[in-house]
Structure formats: structure tokens, C-alpha cells
Design an enzyme around this catalytic site. Structure first.
Site, PDB file in Angstrom:
ATOM      1  N   LEU A 215     -66.587  25.501  26.345  1.00  0.00           N
ATOM      2  CA  LEU A 215     -65.850  24.457  27.052  1.00  0.00           C
ATOM      3  C   LEU A 215     -64.401  24.400  26.572  1.00  0.00           C
ATOM      4  O   LEU A 215     -64.136  24.237  25.378  1.00  0.00           O
ATOM      5  CB  LEU A 215     -66.524  23.104  26.839  1.00  0.00           C
ATOM      6  CG  LEU A 215     -67.939  22.970  27.398  1.00  0.00           C
ATOM      7  CD1 LEU A 215     -68.530  21.619  27.044  1.00  0.00           C
ATOM      8  CD2 LEU A 215     -67.961  23.178  28.903  1.00  0.00           C
ATOM      9  N   GLY A 235     -64.701  23.633  21.052  1.00  0.00           N
ATOM     10  CA  GLY A 235     -63.767  24.038  20.005  1.00  0.00           C
ATOM     11  C   GLY A 235     -63.430  22.901  19.064  1.00  0.00           C
ATOM     12  O   GLY A 235     -62.989  21.841  19.494  1.00  0.00           O
ATOM     13  N   ASP A 239     -54.881  20.175  16.774  1.00  0.00           N
ATOM     14  CA  ASP A 239     -53.603  20.860  16.560  1.00  0.00           C
ATOM     15  C   ASP A 239     -52.407  20.142  17.183  1.00  0.00           C
ATOM     16  O   ASP A 239     -51.301  20.668  17.180  1.00  0.00           O
ATOM     17  CB  ASP A 239     -53.671  22.284  17.120  1.00  0.00           C
ATOM     18  CG  ASP A 239     -53.866  22.303  18.634  1.00  0.00           C
ATOM     19  OD1 ASP A 239     -54.247  21.264  19.193  1.00  0.00           O
ATOM     20  OD2 ASP A 239     -53.627  23.362  19.240  1.00  0.00           O
ATOM     21  N   ASN A 241     -51.572  19.883  20.162  1.00  0.00           N
ATOM     22  CA  ASN A 241     -51.035  20.714  21.253  1.00  0.00           C
ATOM     23  C   ASN A 241     -50.084  21.813  20.782  1.00  0.00           C
ATOM     24  O   ASN A 241     -49.282  22.322  21.563  1.00  0.00           O
ATOM     25  CB  ASN A 241     -50.324  19.840  22.295  1.00  0.00           C
ATOM     26  CG  ASN A 241     -51.269  18.840  22.923  1.00  0.00           C
ATOM     27  OD1 ASN A 241     -52.438  19.128  23.125  1.00  0.00           O
ATOM     28  ND2 ASN A 241     -50.756  17.657  23.225  1.00  0.00           N
ATOM     29  N   ARG A 242     -50.184  22.207  19.508  1.00  0.00           N
ATOM     30  CA  ARG A 242     -49.322  23.299  19.020  1.00  0.00           C
ATOM     31  C   ARG A 242     -49.845  24.667  19.454  1.00  0.00           C
ATOM     32  O   ARG A 242     -49.073  25.576  19.715  1.00  0.00           O
ATOM     33  CB  ARG A 242     -49.231  23.267  17.488  1.00  0.00           C
ATOM     34  CG  ARG A 242     -48.470  22.108  16.913  1.00  0.00           C
ATOM     35  CD  ARG A 242     -48.064  22.387  15.468  1.00  0.00           C
ATOM     36  NE  ARG A 242     -49.123  23.007  14.709  1.00  0.00           N
ATOM     37  CZ  ARG A 242     -50.112  22.356  14.106  1.00  0.00           C
ATOM     38  NH1 ARG A 242     -50.177  21.036  14.217  1.00  0.00           N
ATOM     39  NH2 ARG A 242     -51.023  23.000  13.397  1.00  0.00           N
ATOM     40  N   CYS A 247     -58.554  28.333  22.227  1.00  0.00           N
ATOM     41  CA  CYS A 247     -60.004  28.359  22.442  1.00  0.00           C
ATOM     42  C   CYS A 247     -60.359  29.245  23.640  1.00  0.00           C
ATOM     43  O   CYS A 247     -61.331  30.017  23.593  1.00  0.00           O
ATOM     44  CB  CYS A 247     -60.541  26.947  22.654  1.00  0.00           C
ATOM     45  SG  CYS A 247     -60.401  25.876  21.203  1.00  0.00           S
ATOM     46  N   LEU A 261     -64.731  20.426  31.644  1.00  0.00           N
ATOM     47  CA  LEU A 261     -65.422  19.270  32.205  1.00  0.00           C
ATOM     48  C   LEU A 261     -64.706  18.830  33.478  1.00  0.00           C
ATOM     49  O   LEU A 261     -63.480  18.947  33.580  1.00  0.00           O
ATOM     50  CB  LEU A 261     -65.444  18.114  31.193  1.00  0.00           C
ATOM     51  CG  LEU A 261     -66.273  18.323  29.919  1.00  0.00           C
ATOM     52  CD1 LEU A 261     -66.220  17.076  29.047  1.00  0.00           C
ATOM     53  CD2 LEU A 261     -67.708  18.686  30.227  1.00  0.00           C
ATOM     54  N   VAL A 274     -56.876  16.699  27.933  1.00  0.00           N
ATOM     55  CA  VAL A 274     -57.413  17.226  26.682  1.00  0.00           C
ATOM     56  C   VAL A 274     -58.061  16.081  25.899  1.00  0.00           C
ATOM     57  O   VAL A 274     -57.433  15.051  25.655  1.00  0.00           O
ATOM     58  CB  VAL A 274     -56.306  17.890  25.840  1.00  0.00           C
ATOM     59  CG1 VAL A 274     -56.874  18.425  24.542  1.00  0.00           C
ATOM     60  CG2 VAL A 274     -55.637  19.002  26.629  1.00  0.00           C
ATOM     61  N   LEU A 275     -59.318  16.273  25.496  1.00  0.00           N
ATOM     62  CA  LEU A 275     -60.057  15.241  24.775  1.00  0.00           C
ATOM     63  C   LEU A 275     -60.421  15.720  23.385  1.00  0.00           C
ATOM     64  O   LEU A 275     -60.515  16.922  23.130  1.00  0.00           O
ATOM     65  CB  LEU A 275     -61.341  14.879  25.543  1.00  0.00           C
ATOM     66  CG  LEU A 275     -61.158  14.299  26.944  1.00  0.00           C
ATOM     67  CD1 LEU A 275     -62.506  14.203  27.639  1.00  0.00           C
ATOM     68  CD2 LEU A 275     -60.478  12.941  26.892  1.00  0.00           C
TER      69      LEU A 275
END
Length: 353
Positions: A215, A235, A239, A241-242, A247, A261, A274-275
Site C-alpha cells: 500500500l 511502509g 519522513d 515528505n522528504r 515505498c 486506499l 498521505v496518512l
């Protein structure tokens, strides 16, 4: 506590500090000095909260007559109360596996590793407390993450139930999961899987056809439903968002199918889709209970992401009724029972059980 610097400077030494800066410096020093005291108070509040919940459960539990058992003592028979047996949590094991891929140790700084530890702990807690439980595995468990669990967290994970900590990577975990989901203890079809035919022939065919999916929000494919006898990899990367697409690339390099999802199909968001790792796990557990992605997202997605359910497309034949339904759906706000913005240390303490 370090002494405050003087406001006087002589012979061209350090520049003078204004009164406001001195006050701020003093407040910062007092804040640091009282860190341990604040942590102790948080811990006390958590213990009191657990005690209140335990007392409430005991009061709500039905009172059953105490069984007397005969005991011979000094030649005379006496009756004493039979010791109470501990009652374990009732749950249904499903033939489905969730794997947390923690093979990103070298991509995270200390603060992010601490946050990942809290998320892993929360994933275990949510699955452990769920009425419908998945098999849970932590792959690539080592490095700084293992050091944190063995050190600061006192190795309490050794007593966790229905979870496996594996040194191997997510591919090895997925291969082993096929065996976990077989046989008497592999799980039975319930919840969203209850409509499936649980005959031995059908179950055997499904176990052979189970999917393995990594996922990731970067995947071009969308997951429409969860399949029994399948393994879903999430995963374990914090990070900020760096490292975008890490993944997804990792899964593709290992020849594994990817999917995301269907949050974009059900929710309108004011931020990225992003969760956190624990949110993904909790959403999947809610879907297993409800069989409805929209309800699952509403219960889990944090309010700070500013999400609402997407309005249903109005059918021309619906008239005003369709408009009214769309307005109602647009007004449904996300409800989230979890406490947001807690620091990682508080999460570690609260969710370990």
C-alpha cells in the site's frame, strides 16, 4: 539550571541582552528543568484514567454467585471461594495479514524514528483491541527501532500477543504469512468477509488466490476492497515528505503489486492524501468491521486534514431530493476520537499493553 547571562557587557564582550530576551531565556530554562516533572504528571493522569476505566468495567459487570469448593484442612472439610479465572479478550481472528515494513532505518532522523516507534505501538494496540483481528507482523525489525523498543520501552513488546517481529524484509514476511493464514488458527471469515462461502473447498481456493499488495499513496492503482487470505504491506516511514515515492519504488523493484486506499474516491481533503502508518492500519480494521470505506475514513482520518465526504453525483431524476442528499453529505465532517498532536513519548506509554 544554567545561570542567566548578565545584562552588562564590559570591554567589548558579549552584547547586552534585553529584558524581554532574559525573561524568555529564563522561561526556557525553567521549562527544561521541569520536563521530568511534567512527564511524571502525564504518567499519573494516564494511570488514574486506566483505574477509572477498570472500576467502571467492574461496576458494569454482572455479579455472579461465588462458587464454593471443598478443601480438607487438619482433617476437617472446609469450603472456600474458588479463585476467579482470568477472562481473556474475545475476538475473531481473520485470515488476513498486515505487515509493517520498517526497512527505512537509514532514511529517518532520531525524532522520526521516535514517531515511528509510537506508530508501531499504536498499530499493535488498535489490532489487539479490535473485535476482528488481522495477523500483524513487523518486518525488518532491527537497528534504531529495535534499540528503542529494547531500551527506552523496556522490551515490553516481548509480551505482545498476535504479533510477529521479523528480521527479514517484507517479501519474506509475505511468504510466511501464507502459512499463518492456513489451518484452524489461520482465521475464519467474519465481518466484511462474512458473505463469503466458508466451505472447505471455497476457503482452500481463496487461500490459494490471496493477493499480496504493497500500500502506497504513489500507486496508480486503487484498492477497492480487502480480500481474505491476503497480505497487505504498509511502509513504516516517517519522513515529513522528504523521500517521496520511496515505498512505491521499493515495491516495484521487488516485483510486488501496489495500490492505494480509495480515500480520494470518498473524501475531499484540504491536504495531501498521505496518512500515518497507524491511520492506515486503523482504517483497514474499520473496513473489516463495517465493509464501508466512507464510514471507515470518517472514523479515523484526523480532523486537521480538513476532510469531508464527497457529495454523491445527483441523478437528474432525483430532483430536489438529490440536492438535499448532496448537501447533507457535504456537511458531514470528519470525527476523530483519537487525541492528535501527542508527543511520541506519551503515545509509547499510553498504548503499550
Amino acid at each position: 539550571m544554567n545561570p542567566l547571562p548578565s545584562t552588562e557587557s564590559g570591554n567589548g564582550e558579549a552584547p547586552l541582552l534585553s529584558k524581554n530576551k532574559l525573561k524568555k531565556l529564563k522561561r526556557d530554562q525553567e521549562w527544561e528543568a521541569n520536563r521530568a516533572k511534567r512527564k511524571g504528571k502525564r504518567r499519573e493522569k494516564q494511570i488514574e484514567k486506566k483505574q477509572r476505566k477498570r472500576a467502571a468495567r467492574q461496576e458494569a459487570a454482572p455479579i455472579s454467585p461465588t462458587k464454593q469448593i471443598p478443601v480438607v484442612e487438619n482433617g476437617q472439610e472446609k469450603k472456600i471461594a474458588e479463585p476467579k479465572k482470568s477472562i481473556g479478550q474475545e475476538y475473531t481472528q481473520l485470515p488476513l495479514t498486515l505487515v509493517l515494513d520498517c526497512g527505512f532505518d537509514d532514511l529517518m532522523i532520531d525524532k522520526e524514528l521516535k514517531s515511528l516507534g509510537a506508530q508501531v505501538t499504536r498499530c499493535y494496540s488498535d489490532n489487539h483491541k479490535a473485535s476482528l483481528q488481522a495477523h500483524l507482523a513487523i518486518s525488518s525489525f532491527g537497528g534504531h527501532l529495535k534499540e528503542r523498543f529494547d531500551g527506552l520501552l523496556g522490551g515490553q513488546y516481548h509480551s505482545w500477543k498476535n504479533v510477529r517481529f521479523l528480521e527479514g524484509d517484507f517479501v519474506q514476511a509475505a511468504n510466511q504469512a501464507k502459512e499463518w493464514m492456513k489451518g484452524e488458527h489461520g482465521g475464519k471469515l467474519a465481518g466484511a468477509f462474512a458473505l463469503e462461502d466458508d466451505s472447505s473447498q471455497t476457503s482452500h481456493a481463496q487461500s490459494e488466490a490471496g493477493e499480496v499488495v504493497y500500500l502506497t499513496s504513489d500507486s496508480p492503482d486503487t484498492l477497492t476492497e480487502l480480500q481474505p487470505y491476503s497480505t497487505y504491506i504498509i511502509g513504516g516511514l516517517v519522513d515529513r515528505n522528504r523521500h517521496k515515492g520511496v515505498c512505491y519504488k521499493k515495491a516495484i523493484d521487488r516485483g510486488m503489486r501496489t495500490a492505494k486506499l480509495p480515500i480520494g474516491d470518498y473524501m475531499q481533503m484540504t491536504s495531501r492524501f498521505v496518512l500515518a502508518t497507524n491511520h492506515v492500519v486503523e482504517i483497514m480494521l474499520r473496513w473489516l468491521e463495517l465493509g464501508d470505506w466512507g464510514k471507515a475514513f470518517l472514523q479515523v482520518v484526523p480532523k486537521r486534514k480538513g476532510g469531508v465526504l464527497k457529495s454523491k453525483i445527483q441523478d437528474p431524476d432525483d430532483g430536489a431530493g438529490g440536492e438535499h442528499l448532496a448537501e447533507e453529505n457535504a456537511e458531514v465532517k470528519i470525527s476523530n476520537s483519537k487525541v492528535e498532536d501527542e508527543d511520541a513519548e506519551t503515545l509509547d506509554e499510553e498504548y503499550i499493553s
